[in-house]
Design a protein around this motif. Structure first.
Motif, PDB file in Angstrom:
ATOM      1  N   GLU A 194       0.848  -1.198   0.000  1.00 20.36           N
ATOM      2  CA  GLU A 194       0.000   0.000   0.000  1.00 20.36           C
ATOM      3  C   GLU A 194       0.884   1.249   0.000  1.00 20.36           C
ATOM      4  O   GLU A 194       2.004   1.191   0.475  1.00 20.36           O
ATOM      5  CB  GLU A 194      -0.914  -0.009   1.234  1.00 20.36           C
ATOM      6  N   PRO A 195       0.483   2.360  -0.570  1.00 20.70           N
ATOM      7  CA  PRO A 195      -0.876   2.640  -1.031  1.00 20.70           C
ATOM      8  C   PRO A 195      -1.152   2.206  -2.476  1.00 20.70           C
ATOM      9  O   PRO A 195      -2.281   2.349  -2.916  1.00 20.70           O
ATOM     10  CB  PRO A 195      -0.945   4.168  -0.930  1.00 20.70           C
ATOM     11  N   LEU A 196      -0.161   1.669  -3.186  1.00 14.90           N
ATOM     12  CA  LEU A 196      -0.403   1.339  -4.601  1.00 14.90           C
ATOM     13  C   LEU A 196      -1.343   0.149  -4.750  1.00 14.90           C
ATOM     14  O   LEU A 196      -2.280   0.181  -5.534  1.00 14.90           O
ATOM     15  CB  LEU A 196       0.937   1.050  -5.305  1.00 14.90           C
ATOM     16  N   GLY A 197      -1.068  -0.935  -4.029  1.00 15.36           N
ATOM     17  CA  GLY A 197      -1.904  -2.130  -4.138  1.00 15.36           C
ATOM     18  C   GLY A 197      -1.759  -2.794  -5.502  1.00 15.36           C
ATOM     19  O   GLY A 197      -0.726  -2.668  -6.171  1.00 15.36           O
ATOM     20  N   ALA A 198      -2.817  -3.486  -5.944  1.00 12.28           N
ATOM     21  CA  ALA A 198      -2.766  -4.251  -7.195  1.00 12.28           C
ATOM     22  C   ALA A 198      -2.764  -3.300  -8.392  1.00 12.28           C
ATOM     23  O   ALA A 198      -3.605  -2.409  -8.486  1.00 12.28           O
ATOM     24  CB  ALA A 198      -3.957  -5.186  -7.264  1.00 12.28           C
ATOM     25  N   ARG A 199      -1.804  -3.482  -9.276  1.00  8.17           N
ATOM     26  CA  ARG A 199      -1.661  -2.621 -10.461  1.00  8.17           C
ATOM     27  C   ARG A 199      -1.369  -3.457 -11.684  1.00  8.17           C
ATOM     28  O   ARG A 199      -0.691  -4.475 -11.587  1.00  8.17           O
ATOM     29  CB  ARG A 199      -0.494  -1.646 -10.281  1.00  8.17           C
ATOM     30  N   GLN A 200      -1.796  -2.943 -12.829  1.00 11.96           N
ATOM     31  CA  GLN A 200      -1.386  -3.531 -14.096  1.00 11.96           C
ATOM     32  C   GLN A 200       0.066  -3.117 -14.367  1.00 11.96           C
ATOM     33  O   GLN A 200       0.402  -1.927 -14.238  1.00 11.96           O
ATOM     34  CB  GLN A 200      -2.247  -2.985 -15.236  1.00 11.96           C
ATOM     35  N   VAL A 201       0.885  -4.078 -14.709  1.00 12.93           N
ATOM     36  CA  VAL A 201       2.284  -3.767 -15.041  1.00 12.93           C
ATOM     37  C   VAL A 201       2.654  -4.449 -16.359  1.00 12.93           C
ATOM     38  O   VAL A 201       2.065  -5.474 -16.728  1.00 12.93           O
ATOM     39  CB  VAL A 201       3.275  -4.225 -13.942  1.00 12.93           C
ATOM     40  N   ILE A 202       3.638  -3.850 -17.033  1.00 12.50           N
ATOM     41  CA  ILE A 202       4.255  -4.533 -18.167  1.00 12.50           C
ATOM     42  C   ILE A 202       5.295  -5.466 -17.555  1.00 12.50           C
ATOM     43  O   ILE A 202       6.193  -5.011 -16.841  1.00 12.50           O
ATOM     44  CB  ILE A 202       4.965  -3.551 -19.131  1.00 12.50           C
ATOM     45  N   GLY A 203       5.174  -6.750 -17.811  1.00 17.51           N
ATOM     46  CA  GLY A 203       6.177  -7.701 -17.331  1.00 17.51           C
ATOM     47  C   GLY A 203       7.364  -7.678 -18.273  1.00 17.51           C
ATOM     48  O   GLY A 203       7.232  -7.290 -19.438  1.00 17.51           O
ATOM     49  N   GLU A 204       8.526  -8.026 -17.790  1.00 16.55           N
ATOM     50  CA  GLU A 204       9.724  -8.044 -18.637  1.00 16.55           C
ATOM     51  C   GLU A 204       9.941  -6.685 -19.306  1.00 16.55           C
ATOM     52  O   GLU A 204      10.336  -6.601 -20.459  1.00 16.55           O
ATOM     53  CB  GLU A 204       9.642  -9.184 -19.647  1.00 16.55           C
ATOM     54  N   PHE A 205       9.617  -5.631 -18.563  1.00 12.43           N
ATOM     55  CA  PHE A 205       9.965  -4.265 -18.982  1.00 12.43           C
ATOM     56  C   PHE A 205      11.387  -4.080 -18.467  1.00 12.43           C
ATOM     57  O   PHE A 205      11.618  -3.649 -17.352  1.00 12.43           O
ATOM     58  CB  PHE A 205       9.001  -3.267 -18.339  1.00 12.43           C
ATOM     59  N   THR A 206      12.333  -4.487 -19.293  1.00 21.40           N
ATOM     60  CA  THR A 206      13.658  -4.820 -18.770  1.00 21.40           C
ATOM     61  C   THR A 206      14.536  -3.595 -18.569  1.00 21.40           C
ATOM     62  O   THR A 206      14.733  -2.814 -19.505  1.00 21.40           O
ATOM     63  CB  THR A 206      14.320  -5.851 -19.695  1.00 21.40           C
ATOM     64  N   MET A 207      15.022  -3.427 -17.346  1.00 20.58           N
ATOM     65  CA  MET A 207      15.853  -2.286 -16.991  1.00 20.58           C
ATOM     66  C   MET A 207      17.260  -2.767 -16.596  1.00 20.58           C
ATOM     67  O   MET A 207      17.535  -3.960 -16.562  1.00 20.58           O
ATOM     68  CB  MET A 207      15.198  -1.489 -15.848  1.00 20.58           C
ATOM     69  N   ALA A 208      18.132  -1.820 -16.271  1.00 24.52           N
ATOM     70  CA  ALA A 208      19.563  -2.119 -16.087  1.00 24.52           C
ATOM     71  C   ALA A 208      19.851  -3.082 -14.934  1.00 24.52           C
ATOM     72  O   ALA A 208      20.957  -3.631 -14.842  1.00 24.52           O
ATOM     73  CB  ALA A 208      20.334  -0.813 -15.874  1.00 24.52           C
ATOM     74  N   ASP A 209      18.855  -3.302 -14.072  1.00 22.53           N
ATOM     75  CA  ASP A 209      19.041  -4.249 -12.963  1.00 22.53           C
ATOM     76  C   ASP A 209      19.388  -5.653 -13.466  1.00 22.53           C
ATOM     77  O   ASP A 209      19.996  -6.436 -12.743  1.00 22.53           O
ATOM     78  CB  ASP A 209      17.772  -4.298 -12.113  1.00 22.53           C
ATOM     79  N   VAL A 210      19.002  -5.962 -14.714  1.00 20.35           N
ATOM     80  CA  VAL A 210      19.319  -7.301 -15.238  1.00 20.35           C
ATOM     81  C   VAL A 210      20.804  -7.432 -15.578  1.00 20.35           C
ATOM     82  O   VAL A 210      21.271  -8.531 -15.865  1.00 20.35           O
ATOM     83  CB  VAL A 210      18.459  -7.674 -16.471  1.00 20.35           C
TER      84      VAL A 210
END
Ligand SMILES: NC(=O)c1ccc[n+]([C@@H]2O[C@H](COP(=O)([O-])OP(=O)(O)OC[C@H]3O[C@@H](n4cnc5c(N)ncnc54)[C@H](OP(=O)(O)O)[C@@H]3O)[C@@H](O)[C@H]2O)c1
Length: 350
Positions: A214-230
């Protein structure tokens, strides 16, 4: 050199790309912490104007002219590169840092450019005794610190998930250009990290639901929206599946050509935009799961305390590795680093 001059030299940090949106936040953070920034970049006129504004020195330099970079770095204690695309700027500025024998840090969000930094400079930086810290920023740095802190004493995990809960994303020109350069390098394909390596794919990224705290809770996300953490996370943690996710509204902002660049929110003295972030990291090993969360405001502004805290720790020897290309999670005591950002980032660690 007298003692006073030596002390000042030990606090001078070159900011390459100083007049960029992120560079300016970095310069202000350095000044706020008692460092002396040396402003560098390719536009002498813009540098000069900024140098007058902050009463510091301007040292114009071009990545095509190694001698100009040597002059820019002369006598400095470290260099922070905030000029992207890093596919163009990282290698020449790292080469200059190796010649000057000073630490190099950058804020690169480009996956391939960060991978290149590890591939091309790991051995040389180690041999030269120089620390090189790529992606020491919101993307790449913060997720790596959170993942490392979430791991605790775990030495390996099956999966790491970094979910970016941004309420919006007004990209800078530098972000847009970096995206174009990266897409060009991938021939338009998307990339994910699976089976312990970067994998290029032609299919569409999945859309799914992520349940943020919270406060965001359940959200639609793009999966495999790949950022530099990989790039940063697997550089030091044996985790074969590293996934990053982005709230759909932020992904939509980023892809829309009409989305404006970020501007300071009314009344925000630090010049931060109204953008908020919640970074939710989950690591899984066997049946066990651990979580680390960070909250704050403005992904560009927060990059400044991240990279300056890193520079300060490198310059004062508060590191776990002395030299080589090293990501944030491997270089620093992750939990201690994150707690030091209190005021700019609120963290919940296991
Ligand atoms: N990892 C992260 O979370 C994170 C966070 C913040 C920023 N970044 C990255 O940092 C970079 C800068 O972002 P920004 O927000 O500051 O963008 P910006 O406001 O558009 O600034 C870009 C800066 O880079 C300079 N630059 C570009 N190409 C150059 C070159 N070949 N030689 C010298 N300088 C060059 C620009 O100078 P000119 O105006 O002369 O072109 C400008 O100073 C982008 O790549 C962005 O993706 C990453």
């Amino acid at each position: 050199m007298g003692a006073e001059a030596a002390a000042v030299a030990g606090r001078t940090v070159v900011v390459f790309g100083a007049y960029g949106h992120t560079g300016r936040f970095v310069v202000e953070e350095l000044i706020a912490r008692g460092f002396v920034p040396l402003l560098s970049g390719r536009d002498a006129v813009r540098l000069k104007a900024m140098a007058v504004e902050y009463d510091v020195e301007a040292r114009p330099a071009s990545v095509d002219d190694p001698a100009s970079l040597d002059r820019a770095l002369a006598g400095a204690a470290a260099v922070i590169n905030s000029a992207g695309p890093f596919a163009t700027t990282a290698a020449p500025v790292i080469e200059a840092a190796l010649r000057a024998q000073i630490p190099y840090l950058d804020v690169a969000a480009e996956i391939e450019a960060n991978a290149d930094t590890f591939a091309h400079f790991a051995d040389r930086a180690r041999a030269a005794g120089v620390p090189v810290v790529p992606a020491m920023a919101f993307y790449g740095g913060l997720g790596d610190l959170l993942t490392t802190a979430a791991m605790g004493e775990w030495t390996a995990a099956d999966e790491a998930h970094v979910a970016y809960g941004l309420n919006s994303w007004h990209p800078t020109p530098g972000t847009r250009i970096a995206g174009e350069v990266s897409r060009g390098r991938r021939d338009g394909r998307r990339v994910r990290f699976s089976g312990g390596r970067l994998e290029y794919r032609d299919d569409a990224a999945p859309v799914l639901e992520w349940v943020f705290p919270e406060p965001l809770g359940a959200r639609q996300v793009i999966g495999e929206f790949t950022m530099a953490d990989v790039v940063t996370v697997p550089s030091h943690l044996p985790i074969p599946e590293v996934r990053t996710y982005m709230t759909v509204e932020a992904a939509r902002d980023l892809s829309a050509p009409e989305t404006p660049a970020p501007v300071a929110a009314d009344g925000d003295e630090a010049g931060r935009s109204a953008q908020t972030f919640l970074v939710d990291v989950v690591v899984r090993s066997g049946g066990a799961e651990r979580r680390a969360v960070a909250r704050g405001q403005d992904i560009y502004a927060v990059t400044a305390p991240l990279v300056v805290e890193a520079a300060e720790r490198v310059l004062t020897g508060r590191t776990r590795v002395g030299a080589g290309v090293v990501s944030a999670g491997e270089m620093f005591d992750a939990a201690d680093f994150l707690r030091a950002l209190a005021g700019q980032v609120t963290v919940e660690l296991p």
